[in-house]
Motif scaffolding. Structure first.
Motif, PDB file in Angstrom:
ATOM      1  N   ARG A 298       0.847  -1.195   0.000  1.00  0.00           N
ATOM      2  CA  ARG A 298       0.000   0.000   0.000  1.00  0.00           C
ATOM      3  C   ARG A 298       0.876   1.235   0.000  1.00  0.00           C
ATOM      4  O   ARG A 298       1.872   1.288   0.710  1.00  0.00           O
ATOM      5  CB  ARG A 298      -0.835   0.077   1.282  1.00  0.00           C
ATOM      6  N   TYR A 299       0.452   2.235  -0.750  1.00  0.00           N
ATOM      7  CA  TYR A 299       1.149   3.515  -0.661  1.00  0.00           C
ATOM      8  C   TYR A 299       0.894   4.113   0.706  1.00  0.00           C
ATOM      9  O   TYR A 299      -0.221   4.067   1.229  1.00  0.00           O
ATOM     10  CB  TYR A 299       0.675   4.458  -1.759  1.00  0.00           C
ATOM     11  N   SER A 301       1.317   7.074   3.982  1.00  0.00           N
ATOM     12  CA  SER A 301       1.036   8.481   4.216  1.00  0.00           C
ATOM     13  C   SER A 301       1.958   9.024   5.294  1.00  0.00           C
ATOM     14  O   SER A 301       2.307   8.326   6.234  1.00  0.00           O
ATOM     15  CB  SER A 301      -0.413   8.636   4.664  1.00  0.00           C
ATOM     16  N   TYR A 304       1.520   8.869   9.318  1.00  0.00           N
ATOM     17  CA  TYR A 304       1.862   7.778  10.230  1.00  0.00           C
ATOM     18  C   TYR A 304       3.348   7.721  10.528  1.00  0.00           C
ATOM     19  O   TYR A 304       3.854   6.728  11.030  1.00  0.00           O
ATOM     20  CB  TYR A 304       1.384   6.445   9.633  1.00  0.00           C
TER      21      TYR A 304
ATOM     22  N   ARG B  76      -1.116   2.590 -11.683  1.00  0.00           N
ATOM     23  CA  ARG B  76      -1.116   2.890 -10.250  1.00  0.00           C
ATOM     24  C   ARG B  76      -0.116   3.990  -9.918  1.00  0.00           C
ATOM     25  O   ARG B  76      -0.283   4.736  -8.971  1.00  0.00           O
ATOM     26  CB  ARG B  76      -0.834   1.642  -9.428  1.00  0.00           C
ATOM     27  N   LYS B  77       0.928   4.126 -10.734  1.00  0.00           N
ATOM     28  CA  LYS B  77       1.897   5.189 -10.465  1.00  0.00           C
ATOM     29  C   LYS B  77       1.330   6.559 -10.808  1.00  0.00           C
ATOM     30  O   LYS B  77       1.630   7.540 -10.133  1.00  0.00           O
ATOM     31  CB  LYS B  77       3.195   4.944 -11.236  1.00  0.00           C
ATOM     32  N   ARG B  80      -0.652   7.310  -7.878  1.00  0.00           N
ATOM     33  CA  ARG B  80       0.206   7.729  -6.766  1.00  0.00           C
ATOM     34  C   ARG B  80       0.642   9.189  -6.946  1.00  0.00           C
ATOM     35  O   ARG B  80       0.567   9.979  -6.006  1.00  0.00           O
ATOM     36  CB  ARG B  80       1.442   6.836  -6.710  1.00  0.00           C
ATOM     37  N   ARG B  87      -2.454  15.806  -2.109  1.00  0.00           N
ATOM     38  CA  ARG B  87      -2.055  16.020  -0.702  1.00  0.00           C
ATOM     39  C   ARG B  87      -1.376  17.374  -0.550  1.00  0.00           C
ATOM     40  O   ARG B  87      -1.657  18.126   0.380  1.00  0.00           O
ATOM     41  CB  ARG B  87      -1.124  14.873  -0.258  1.00  0.00           C
ATOM     42  N   GLY B 252      -6.893   1.462  -1.049  1.00  0.00           N
ATOM     43  CA  GLY B 252      -5.813   1.040  -0.166  1.00  0.00           C
ATOM     44  C   GLY B 252      -4.831   2.121   0.204  1.00  0.00           C
ATOM     45  O   GLY B 252      -4.141   2.017   1.211  1.00  0.00           O
ATOM     46  N   HIS B 253      -4.748   3.176  -0.601  1.00  0.00           N
ATOM     47  CA  HIS B 253      -3.724   4.196  -0.369  1.00  0.00           C
ATOM     48  C   HIS B 253      -3.916   4.866   0.998  1.00  0.00           C
ATOM     49  O   HIS B 253      -4.986   5.376   1.295  1.00  0.00           O
ATOM     50  CB  HIS B 253      -3.795   5.236  -1.489  1.00  0.00           C
ATOM     51  N   MET B 254      -2.862   4.867   1.793  1.00  0.00           N
ATOM     52  CA  MET B 254      -2.967   5.380   3.162  1.00  0.00           C
ATOM     53  C   MET B 254      -3.114   6.900   3.196  1.00  0.00           C
ATOM     54  O   MET B 254      -3.452   7.478   4.230  1.00  0.00           O
ATOM     55  CB  MET B 254      -1.726   4.977   3.963  1.00  0.00           C
ATOM     56  N   ASP B 255      -2.809   7.565   2.098  1.00  0.00           N
ATOM     57  CA  ASP B 255      -2.886   9.024   2.095  1.00  0.00           C
ATOM     58  C   ASP B 255      -4.186   9.537   1.472  1.00  0.00           C
ATOM     59  O   ASP B 255      -4.324  10.719   1.220  1.00  0.00           O
ATOM     60  CB  ASP B 255      -1.666   9.601   1.356  1.00  0.00           C
ATOM     61  N   ASN B 257      -8.119   9.966   2.206  1.00  0.00           N
ATOM     62  CA  ASN B 257      -8.905   9.984   3.441  1.00  0.00           C
ATOM     63  C   ASN B 257     -10.360   9.578   3.266  1.00  0.00           C
ATOM     64  O   ASN B 257     -11.037   9.262   4.233  1.00  0.00           O
ATOM     65  CB  ASN B 257      -8.863  11.375   4.077  1.00  0.00           C
ATOM     66  N   SER B 275     -10.856  -2.975   2.082  1.00  0.00           N
ATOM     67  CA  SER B 275      -9.555  -2.341   1.890  1.00  0.00           C
ATOM     68  C   SER B 275      -9.485  -0.961   2.550  1.00  0.00           C
ATOM     69  O   SER B 275      -8.440  -0.561   3.068  1.00  0.00           O
ATOM     70  CB  SER B 275      -9.278  -2.238   0.391  1.00  0.00           C
ATOM     71  N   SER B 278      -8.015   0.064   6.128  1.00  0.00           N
ATOM     72  CA  SER B 278      -6.591   0.201   6.455  1.00  0.00           C
ATOM     73  C   SER B 278      -6.292   1.509   7.156  1.00  0.00           C
ATOM     74  O   SER B 278      -5.523   1.547   8.097  1.00  0.00           O
ATOM     75  CB  SER B 278      -5.764   0.085   5.178  1.00  0.00           C
ATOM     76  N   ASN B 279      -6.883   2.594   6.690  1.00  0.00           N
ATOM     77  CA  ASN B 279      -6.683   3.861   7.409  1.00  0.00           C
ATOM     78  C   ASN B 279      -8.028   4.518   7.731  1.00  0.00           C
ATOM     79  O   ASN B 279      -8.125   5.720   7.856  1.00  0.00           O
ATOM     80  CB  ASN B 279      -5.796   4.808   6.602  1.00  0.00           C
TER      81      ASN B 279
END
Lengths: 308, 317
Positions: A298-299, A301, A304, B76-77, B80, B87, B252-255, B257, B275, B278-279
């Protein structure tokens, strides 16, 4: 002491001929090296290696004891939820903060580097610079990062610049000396090569690109020229000089590109933190994020990860 | 009589395009002998229009199976990179006043109004009837104006002062969630896109959007409108590509929201829900919605991507 310096010069005159640098060739070489693709296992290895080469740096007028303690704590605990992560090579601070850093890092093998010699401008007398260097060492600095006198260098006073470095090196004794060329102020790659050769001749253990206060800071072409100076010196004398690009390297991808360049120019012997360092502050976080990405898929952030 | 003939003959010499600036849909253009300059539809990241970093594309066909154009197939890049841009844009965008965000959204409406013909033509060439296309574009512009009006009002309406049994001044205000991932509707490719993007950015969020796969043209043209409407780079990023390839990265991306999913695949919805834990992303499933209906525009949609922050402020006596 000044006498001693002169003696060195008598036994070996300072270099008077410097190779010319083919700027286009250097840029093409860099572009070619940057096209390398480092993936999966090799990427993780490279990332961890890069992490272990970082000089975690804070060099700001607003630095406080608290800030330095926090930086040292970060050096000790990069990301505790990831076990087996290497720690950084050193923290790099102003000389008034060396004592604090030494105290906070006591018991670990993370080194404390101190900038000296009227950093970042270098506009002071040799006497003051020597005093400052000795003060930093007295405080317990393991490494000293000095700046060269760019004004004198650009005015062609190479003897002055060389003598100054030699004098500081003498004051350092066994303490590692990194010589900052501040390539952003040297204007041409020819000058970068010249300054590299002089610094190495005068006894630098490491040559370093920049203070981080001048733009452009570390760039890949400049680093390549410096690496070549190190390589030529090694072929001539068998002595290994270290390299530290500093400033402007904030992404893991860039770090890997630098490692590729080091490997291709100098070989595996330089791929460790005794001979190669990154001067950076936010690079560590980006590398940690990339390592986590490799592990979890996973990408990640910044939310964290500890703040810079 | 003589003069008239003169004019007529001169007219015939002038290239047709200059005589009567045609709508993009004007079939008379095809009579021209010149080679048409076709637009390359690229993706929109950080205020720029790159191609997919992967170099991939997919063929876009109209309802009759004719090849219209090639669309970038985002990887996916690309996603990203878009999240990084989104962000970085969050803090300055959310710091702007609601009033200013409203002005910018109104500006989008203005720009869209002047380029209506292009959007209608794009919808038509993707198989929507002319009448429905006109309707869809008009509704989209009206919806932009509608939301522009809410920009400096939603905050006070959704805020509250709370009575508490202690010496505190206690109040709650909505604040933006951050980066919102939007999987735009497959049908209603244009009005659906706008109806999901605008309430999100209106509330100070930034977003990464996956456009309709079968009807992506207007999404990219809308990006051009955004770029010329004072919307700062990174606030809206639009990708074209395959849902099944990208959606797991959205969730899935943690950044990221929050995630808005507007399509109907139940398996996909379940995967997103798992998924996204995760965050602890906010998940909004907006399926089977008629995006043309006036019920699809209301201030509660703005609230979906707001977090209520409550402040306890001590009162001294």
């Amino acid at each position: 002491m000044a006498v001693k310096t002169r003696k060195t010069r008598q036994s070996k005159p300072i270099p008077s001929h410097f190779p010319n640098i083919d700027q286009v060739g250097i840029e093409e070489r860099v572009a070619r090296l940057n096209s390398r693709s480092i993936k999966k296992d090799s990427k993780v290895k490279a990332l961890k290696l890069a992490l272990s080469m970082i000089d975690l740096t804070t060099l700001e007028g607003k630095d406080t004891e608290g800030k330095v303690r926090q930086l040292c704590y970060k050096a000790l605990h990069l990301h505790d939820s990831l076990p087996k992560l290497p720690h950084v090579a050193a923290v790099c601070v102003y000389n008034s903060m060396v004592g604090i850093a030494k105290e906070t890092l006591a018991g670990s093998d993370i080194k404390v580097a101190s900038v000296a010699t009227a950093f970042p401008s270098g506009m002071s007398t040799l006497k003051v610079k020597l005093q400052e260097t000795k003060f930093a060492i007295g405080q317990g600095a393991d490494e000293v990062d000095m700046v060269i006198s760019r004004g004198k260098f650009l005015a062609g006073e190479y003897n002055y610049v060389t003598d100054e470095i030699a004098a500081i090196k003498e004051a350092c004794g066994k303490v590692h000396l990194k010589v900052i060329l501040e390539t952003g102020e040297l204007n041409t790659l020819d000058n970068v090569r010249k300054a590299s050769d002089l610094a190495i001749f005068a006894g630098a253990d490491f040559i370093k690109t920049s203070t981080g206060k001048i733009q452009p800071a570390a760039t890949m072409p400049v680093t390549l020229v410096m690496l070549e100076a190190i390589r030529d010196h090694y072929y001539l004398t068998g002595k290994k000089i270290g390299m530290k690009p500093a400033g402007g390297i904030s992404k893991a991808k860039q770090a890997i590109q630098y490692l590729v360049m080091v490997k291709e120019t100098l070989g595996n012997a330089w791929l460790n933190n005794n001979l190669f360092r990154f001067g950076a502050s936010s690079l560590a976080n980006d590398i940690i994020m990339q390592i986590i990405k490799q592990e979890t898929g996973r990408y990640h952030s910044k939310d964290y990860i500890s703040i810079d | 009589m003589k003069t008239k003939t003169k004019i007529a003959s001169r007219k015939s010499q002038i290239p047709r395009v200059l005589v009567n600036l045609p709508e993009a849909s004007d079939e008379r253009l095809d009579l021209d002998k010149r080679i048409k300059v076709l637009k390359t539809y690229k993706i929109y990241i950080d205020g720029k229009f790159p191609r997919s970093e992967s170099g991939r594309y997919y063929k876009l066909k109209d309802s009759k199976g004719n090849h219209i154009t090639n669309m970038s197939r985002a990887s996916r890049k690309d996603f990203r990179n878009a999240v990084v841009a989104a962000r970085n844009a969050v803090s300055s965008w959310s710091d702007r006043t609601g009033f200013n965000r409203g002005q910018i959204i109104y500006r989008i409406a203005e720009m869209l109004e002047t380029r209506k013909a292009q959007f209608i033509w794009e919808l038509v060439s993707q198989g929507i009837s002319r009448e429905n296309s006109v309707n869809e574009v008009n509704t989209a512009i009206d919806r932009l104006v509608y939301y522009a009006g809410w920009a400096d009002k939603y905050q006070q309406i959704f805020s509250s002062v709370n009575p508490v049994n202690a010496s505190y001044f206690n109040f709650s205000v909505p604040e933006p969630t951050g980066v919102v991932g939007i999987i735009a509707p497959e049908e209603f490719s244009f009005i659906g896109l706008i109806s999901n993007i605008i309430p999100a950015i209106l509330g100070g969020n930034t977003c990464v959007v996956l456009a309709s796969e079968s009807m992506p043209l207007t999404a990219i043209s809308f990006a051009e409108v955004l770029q010329s409407s004072d919307v700062p780079a990174g606030v809206v990023n639009i990708l074209t590509g395959f849902e099944k390839e990208l959606v797991s990265h959205f969730s899935g991306h943690m950044d990221v929201n929050a995630i808005i999913y507007t399509r109907n695949d139940p398996a996909q919805i379940k995967a997103i829900q798992i998924s996204a834990t995760s965050n602890l992303k906010r998940i909004h499933i907006r399926k089977d919605q008629n995006w043309m209906s006036p019920e699809s525009q209301n201030p509660y949609i703005i609230l979906d991507n707001q977090e209520i922050k409550t402040i306890w402020h001590p009162i001294g006596f």
